[in-house]
Design a protein around this motif. Sequence first.
Motif, PDB file in Angstrom:
ATOM      1  N   LEU A 145       0.820  -1.210   0.000  1.00  0.00           N
ATOM      2  CA  LEU A 145       0.000   0.000   0.000  1.00  0.00           C
ATOM      3  C   LEU A 145       0.858   1.266   0.000  1.00  0.00           C
ATOM      4  N   GLY A 146       2.079   1.128  -0.409  1.00  0.00           N
ATOM      5  CA  GLY A 146       2.999   2.262  -0.418  1.00  0.00           C
ATOM      6  C   GLY A 146       2.604   3.320  -1.428  1.00  0.00           C
ATOM      7  N   PRO A 147       3.470   4.264  -1.665  1.00  0.00           N
ATOM      8  CA  PRO A 147       3.142   5.349  -2.584  1.00  0.00           C
ATOM      9  C   PRO A 147       2.762   4.810  -3.958  1.00  0.00           C
ATOM     10  N   ASN A 148       1.628   5.267  -4.446  1.00  0.00           N
ATOM     11  CA  ASN A 148       1.141   4.868  -5.762  1.00  0.00           C
ATOM     12  C   ASN A 148       0.484   6.104  -6.365  1.00  0.00           C
ATOM     13  N   PRO A 149       1.146   6.767  -7.307  1.00  0.00           N
ATOM     14  CA  PRO A 149       0.607   8.008  -7.852  1.00  0.00           C
ATOM     15  C   PRO A 149      -0.800   7.882  -8.427  1.00  0.00           C
ATOM     16  N   VAL A 150      -1.119   6.747  -9.041  1.00  0.00           N
ATOM     17  CA  VAL A 150      -2.455   6.569  -9.616  1.00  0.00           C
ATOM     18  C   VAL A 150      -3.505   6.523  -8.508  1.00  0.00           C
ATOM     19  N   VAL A 151      -3.203   5.822  -7.423  1.00  0.00           N
ATOM     20  CA  VAL A 151      -4.129   5.766  -6.295  1.00  0.00           C
ATOM     21  C   VAL A 151      -4.269   7.147  -5.669  1.00  0.00           C
ATOM     22  N   GLY A 152      -3.160   7.854  -5.515  1.00  0.00           N
ATOM     23  CA  GLY A 152      -3.214   9.204  -4.954  1.00  0.00           C
ATOM     24  C   GLY A 152      -4.115  10.121  -5.760  1.00  0.00           C
ATOM     25  N   GLU A 153      -4.038  10.020  -7.075  1.00  0.00           N
ATOM     26  CA  GLU A 153      -4.885  10.827  -7.950  1.00  0.00           C
ATOM     27  C   GLU A 153      -6.341  10.375  -7.858  1.00  0.00           C
ATOM     28  N   LEU A 154      -6.560   9.059  -7.823  1.00  0.00           N
ATOM     29  CA  LEU A 154      -7.917   8.520  -7.737  1.00  0.00           C
ATOM     30  C   LEU A 154      -8.631   8.998  -6.474  1.00  0.00           C
ATOM     31  N   ILE A 155      -7.936   9.012  -5.359  1.00  0.00           N
ATOM     32  CA  ILE A 155      -8.566   9.402  -4.096  1.00  0.00           C
ATOM     33  C   ILE A 155      -9.228  10.775  -4.212  1.00  0.00           C
ATOM     34  N   GLY A 156      -8.604  11.691  -4.925  1.00  0.00           N
ATOM     35  CA  GLY A 156      -9.186  13.018  -5.117  1.00  0.00           C
ATOM     36  C   GLY A 156     -10.395  13.031  -6.028  1.00  0.00           C
ATOM     37  N   ASP A 157     -10.585  11.945  -6.790  1.00  0.00           N
ATOM     38  CA  ASP A 157     -11.718  11.849  -7.715  1.00  0.00           C
ATOM     39  C   ASP A 157     -12.887  11.046  -7.152  1.00  0.00           C
ATOM     40  N   ILE A 158     -12.815  10.668  -5.884  1.00  0.00           N
ATOM     41  CA  ILE A 158     -13.883   9.884  -5.246  1.00  0.00           C
ATOM     42  C   ILE A 158     -14.800  10.820  -4.476  1.00  0.00           C
ATOM     43  N   GLY A 159     -16.099  10.718  -4.765  1.00  0.00           N
ATOM     44  CA  GLY A 159     -17.077  11.554  -4.080  1.00  0.00           C
ATOM     45  C   GLY A 159     -17.841  10.831  -2.990  1.00  0.00           C
ATOM     46  N   ALA A 160     -17.930   9.506  -3.088  1.00  0.00           N
ATOM     47  CA  ALA A 160     -18.656   8.712  -2.089  1.00  0.00           C
ATOM     48  C   ALA A 160     -18.181   7.270  -2.176  1.00  0.00           C
ATOM     49  N   LEU A 161     -18.400   6.529  -1.098  1.00  0.00           N
ATOM     50  CA  LEU A 161     -18.081   5.107  -1.061  1.00  0.00           C
ATOM     51  C   LEU A 161     -19.362   4.299  -0.930  1.00  0.00           C
ATOM     52  N   LEU A 162     -19.408   3.171  -1.640  1.00  0.00           N
ATOM     53  CA  LEU A 162     -20.453   2.168  -1.455  1.00  0.00           C
ATOM     54  C   LEU A 162     -19.724   0.928  -0.959  1.00  0.00           C
ATOM     55  N   VAL A 163     -19.963   0.556   0.280  1.00  0.00           N
ATOM     56  CA  VAL A 163     -19.143  -0.430   0.973  1.00  0.00           C
ATOM     57  C   VAL A 163     -19.980  -1.627   1.402  1.00  0.00           C
ATOM     58  N   GLY A 164     -19.410  -2.808   1.270  1.00  0.00           N
ATOM     59  CA  GLY A 164     -20.055  -4.013   1.767  1.00  0.00           C
ATOM     60  C   GLY A 164     -19.964  -4.100   3.281  1.00  0.00           C
ATOM     61  N   ALA A 165     -20.894  -4.821   3.872  1.00  0.00           N
ATOM     62  CA  ALA A 165     -20.949  -4.938   5.330  1.00  0.00           C
ATOM     63  C   ALA A 165     -19.683  -5.588   5.895  1.00  0.00           C
ATOM     64  N   LYS A 168     -18.181  13.026  -9.268  1.00  0.00           N
ATOM     65  CA  LYS A 168     -17.032  12.196  -8.918  1.00  0.00           C
ATOM     66  C   LYS A 168     -17.425  10.722  -8.891  1.00  0.00           C
ATOM     67  N   TYR A 169     -16.416   9.857  -8.722  1.00  0.00           N
ATOM     68  CA  TYR A 169     -16.655   8.422  -8.653  1.00  0.00           C
ATOM     69  C   TYR A 169     -17.376   8.020  -7.365  1.00  0.00           C
ATOM     70  N   VAL A 170     -18.214   7.004  -7.481  1.00  0.00           N
ATOM     71  CA  VAL A 170     -18.658   6.224  -6.329  1.00  0.00           C
ATOM     72  C   VAL A 170     -17.709   5.040  -6.310  1.00  0.00           C
ATOM     73  N   ASN A 171     -16.900   4.925  -5.274  1.00  0.00           N
ATOM     74  CA  ASN A 171     -15.928   3.851  -5.162  1.00  0.00           C
ATOM     75  C   ASN A 171     -16.568   2.685  -4.414  1.00  0.00           C
ATOM     76  N   VAL A 172     -16.687   1.562  -5.099  1.00  0.00           N
ATOM     77  CA  VAL A 172     -17.271   0.351  -4.527  1.00  0.00           C
ATOM     78  C   VAL A 172     -16.154  -0.428  -3.847  1.00  0.00           C
ATOM     79  N   LEU A 173     -16.370  -0.773  -2.577  1.00  0.00           N
ATOM     80  CA  LEU A 173     -15.399  -1.542  -1.799  1.00  0.00           C
ATOM     81  C   LEU A 173     -16.070  -2.798  -1.264  1.00  0.00           C
ATOM     82  N   GLY A 174     -15.487  -3.935  -1.572  1.00  0.00           N
ATOM     83  CA  GLY A 174     -16.002  -5.211  -1.094  1.00  0.00           C
ATOM     84  C   GLY A 174     -16.389  -6.118  -2.244  1.00  0.00           C
TER      85      GLY A 174
END
Length: 180
Positions: A30-50, A112-118
């Motif tokens: 989970l170290g430095p990843n420029p693509v992930v760093g940029e993506l985080i700024g483009d996320i507006g909400a999370l949809l997360v599994g229980a 922005k993106y809805v980031n789906v986690l799970g």
Amino acid sequence: MGKLLYSATMSLDGFIAGPGGDMSWAVPYLGPNPVVGELIGDIGALLVGARTFGGDDPHRGTEKEGKPFGGGWEGPQFVLTHHAPAEPVPGVTFVADLAGGVAAAKAASGEKYVNVLGATVGRECLEAGLLDEIFVCIAPVLLGGGIRLFDRPDGKPVRLERLHQSEAPGATNLWLRVLG
């Protein structure tokens, strides 16, 4: 409204969590990843599994536990569950059905993106034809078991189009569009 993006760090053999939902394996990747760093700024909400919300956290036992992207992101979270806690959780809305959760998360995310986690929520969004893109950081490790990025018993393939591929320290990034 924004797009639905399913994202995860995945082992080379296709697992996003180890046996029992253990995510500690991911910490070294989970170290430095420029693509992930940029993506985080483009996320507006999370949809997360229980299960993800309830503890599949690579930062378990640290000050970063329970914080999306290890504390790198803040915003509205929508957790898909049939068993909402009795006490409210600040910044978190518990939803009982996929369609309602997706609609609420999209409304909250704006453009922005809805980031789906799970894994389960990712699969449900894909099967309902709601998922637009998938972003995977492939870690150079074999887990041999656990929770797969995508598991469909009928084995019906899902066509994807590669949008972007890049390298980061400790991972290969793949960004894909869902074609159906």
